[in-house]
Design an enzyme around this catalytic site. Structure first.
Site, PDB file in Angstrom:
ATOM      1  N   ARG A 260      -9.315   1.550   9.113  1.00  0.00           N
ATOM      2  CA  ARG A 260      -8.993   0.080   9.476  1.00  0.00           C
ATOM      3  C   ARG A 260     -10.082  -0.644  10.397  1.00  0.00           C
ATOM      4  NH1 ARG A 260      -3.068   0.956   8.964  1.00  0.00           N
ATOM      5  NH2 ARG A 260      -1.972  -1.136   9.643  1.00  0.00           N
TER       6      ARG A 260
ATOM      7  N   ARG B  12      11.651  -6.914   4.826  1.00  0.00           N
ATOM      8  CA  ARG B  12      11.484  -5.565   4.777  1.00  0.00           C
ATOM      9  C   ARG B  12      12.644  -4.789   5.547  1.00  0.00           C
ATOM     10  NH1 ARG B  12       5.673  -2.589   4.662  1.00  0.00           N
ATOM     11  NH2 ARG B  12       5.629  -2.777   7.009  1.00  0.00           N
TER      12      ARG B  12
ATOM     13  N   ARG C 161      11.507  -2.343  10.915  1.00  0.00           N
ATOM     14  CA  ARG C 161      10.460  -1.815  11.818  1.00  0.00           C
ATOM     15  C   ARG C 161      10.303  -2.836  12.850  1.00  0.00           C
ATOM     16  NH1 ARG C 161       5.422  -0.197   8.103  1.00  0.00           N
ATOM     17  NH2 ARG C 161       4.016  -1.152  10.176  1.00  0.00           N
TER      18      ARG C 161
ATOM     19  N   LYS D 248       0.724  -1.419   0.092  1.00  0.00           N
ATOM     20  CA  LYS D 248       0.063  -0.102   0.091  1.00  0.00           C
ATOM     21  C   LYS D 248       0.871   1.131  -0.026  1.00  0.00           C
ATOM     22  CE  LYS D 248      -2.078  -0.983   3.868  1.00  0.00           C
ATOM     23  NZ  LYS D 248      -1.601  -2.127   4.105  1.00  0.00           N
TER      24      LYS D 248
HETATM   25  P1  AMP Z   1       1.055   0.543   9.090  1.00  0.00           P
HETATM   26  O1  AMP Z   1       2.195   1.575   8.643  1.00  0.00           O
HETATM   27  O2  AMP Z   1      -0.199   0.953   8.325  1.00  0.00           O
HETATM   28  O3  AMP Z   1       1.186  -0.813   9.198  1.00  0.00           O
HETATM   29  O4  AMP Z   1       0.745   0.711  10.490  1.00  0.00           O
HETATM   30  C1  AMP Z   1       1.507   0.422  11.679  1.00  0.00           C
HETATM   31  C2  AMP Z   1       0.652   0.573  12.957  1.00  0.00           C
HETATM   32  O5  AMP Z   1       0.205   2.016  13.285  1.00  0.00           O
HETATM   33  C3  AMP Z   1      -0.555  -0.518  13.028  1.00  0.00           C
HETATM   34  O6  AMP Z   1      -0.037  -1.673  13.315  1.00  0.00           O
HETATM   35  C4  AMP Z   1      -1.374   0.205  14.217  1.00  0.00           C
HETATM   36  O7  AMP Z   1      -0.661  -0.144  15.184  1.00  0.00           O
HETATM   37  C5  AMP Z   1      -1.061   1.575  13.779  1.00  0.00           C
HETATM   38  N1  AMP Z   1      -2.260   2.275  13.041  1.00  0.00           N
HETATM   39  C6  AMP Z   1      -1.984   2.832  11.703  1.00  0.00           C
HETATM   40  N2  AMP Z   1      -2.981   3.260  11.136  1.00  0.00           N
HETATM   41  C7  AMP Z   1      -4.184   2.837  12.115  1.00  0.00           C
HETATM   42  C8  AMP Z   1      -5.444   2.818  12.095  1.00  0.00           C
HETATM   43  N3  AMP Z   1      -6.116   3.342  11.008  1.00  0.00           N
HETATM   44  N4  AMP Z   1      -6.211   2.668  13.351  1.00  0.00           N
HETATM   45  C9  AMP Z   1      -5.454   2.169  14.215  1.00  0.00           C
HETATM   46  N5  AMP Z   1      -4.122   1.997  14.224  1.00  0.00           N
HETATM   47  C10 AMP Z   1      -3.363   2.344  13.094  1.00  0.00           C
END
Ligand code: AMP
Length: 226
Positions: free
Chosen positions: A90, A129, A162, A15
């Protein structure tokens, strides 16, 4: 009417990569809630401290917190022509909050793209990654390795993994996706907004499929929604 898009898909579906490429083509910002939260954690802000525990466990941060962040972000001037959301919404609660916010702003959603990638491929992508600490350039230890181990080709910065890309956390993130986020596919399918795209294959091919399935036609150097 602004070009408002959502890019969905499990963690590791690509994404972030595709949202940035689409954003460059469409000249609208790519907004990643995960990236915004990681910045807050790095800065050590109150918000970052609140979010860090959930992020490290692969859990979601509370809906109210993330909805407030996104509502503020969408009101910034660079969203006047539209935006691409990556990692938000989400949960169904977040999607409903987004609908209400868009209604208040007099906007609507153009399309929702979902990148489909099977779980075994997602695990392989996430566990390999790496990201440059300094410029954020993405790598993969097998699929897109740097020329020198653990060093960014572009700026020489150190490549980091990460915290939530460690295998123990990946399983939790996939479970959360299946339980809390996958139901959103029906939410948008029922509204006739969803386009499902195979997220495997070369970046350029996935981007081309996205542009076609999101009904975005090339019109000269920029693109227009059809
Ligand atoms: P991502 O980089 O999109 O994988 O997000 C990393 C982490 O940030 C996720 O595993 C959640 O802990 C938090 N996070 C990101 N976006 C959201 C969201 N829309 N709602 C809740 N937690 C989020």
């Amino acid at each position: 009417m602004p070009l408002n898009l959502i890019l969905m898909g499990p963690p590791g579906a690509g994404k972030g990569t595709q949202a940035s490429r689409l954003a460059a083509r469409l000249r609208v910002p790519a907004i990643s809630t995960g990236e915004m939260l990681r910045e807050e954690v790095k800065r050590g802000s109150v918000l970052g401290r609140e979010a860090k525990g959930a992020m490290d466990r692969g859990a979601l941060v509370p809906d109210a917190l993330i909805v407030a962040i996104i509502e503020a972000r969408l009101q910034r001037e660079d969203c006047a022509r539209g935006f691409i959301l990556d990692g938000f919404p989400r949960t169904v609660t977040q999607a409903e909050a987004l609908d209400r916010a868009l209604q208040r702003f007099g906007w609507s959603l153009h399309r929702v793209g979902s990148l489909n990638v099977p779980s075994d491929e997602v695990v392989r992508r996430l566990s390999g990654r790496r990201t440059c600490r300094d410029c954020g350039a993405p790598y993969h230890v097998e699929l897109e390795p740097p020329r020198r181990d653990d060093t960014c080709d572009a700026c020489g910065g150190a490549l980091l993994q990460r915290d939530d890309d460690h295998e123990s956390v990946i399983a939790a993130r996939l479970e959360v996706y299946a339980r809390d986020t996958a139901p959103l596919l029906d939410y948008y399918r029922d509204r006739g907004l969803l386009a499902e795209i195979d997220g495997r294959g070369k970046h350029d091919d996935v981007l081309a499929a996205l542009l076609a399935r999101l009904n975005l036609q090339t019109s000269g150097p920029t693109l227009a929604a059809s």
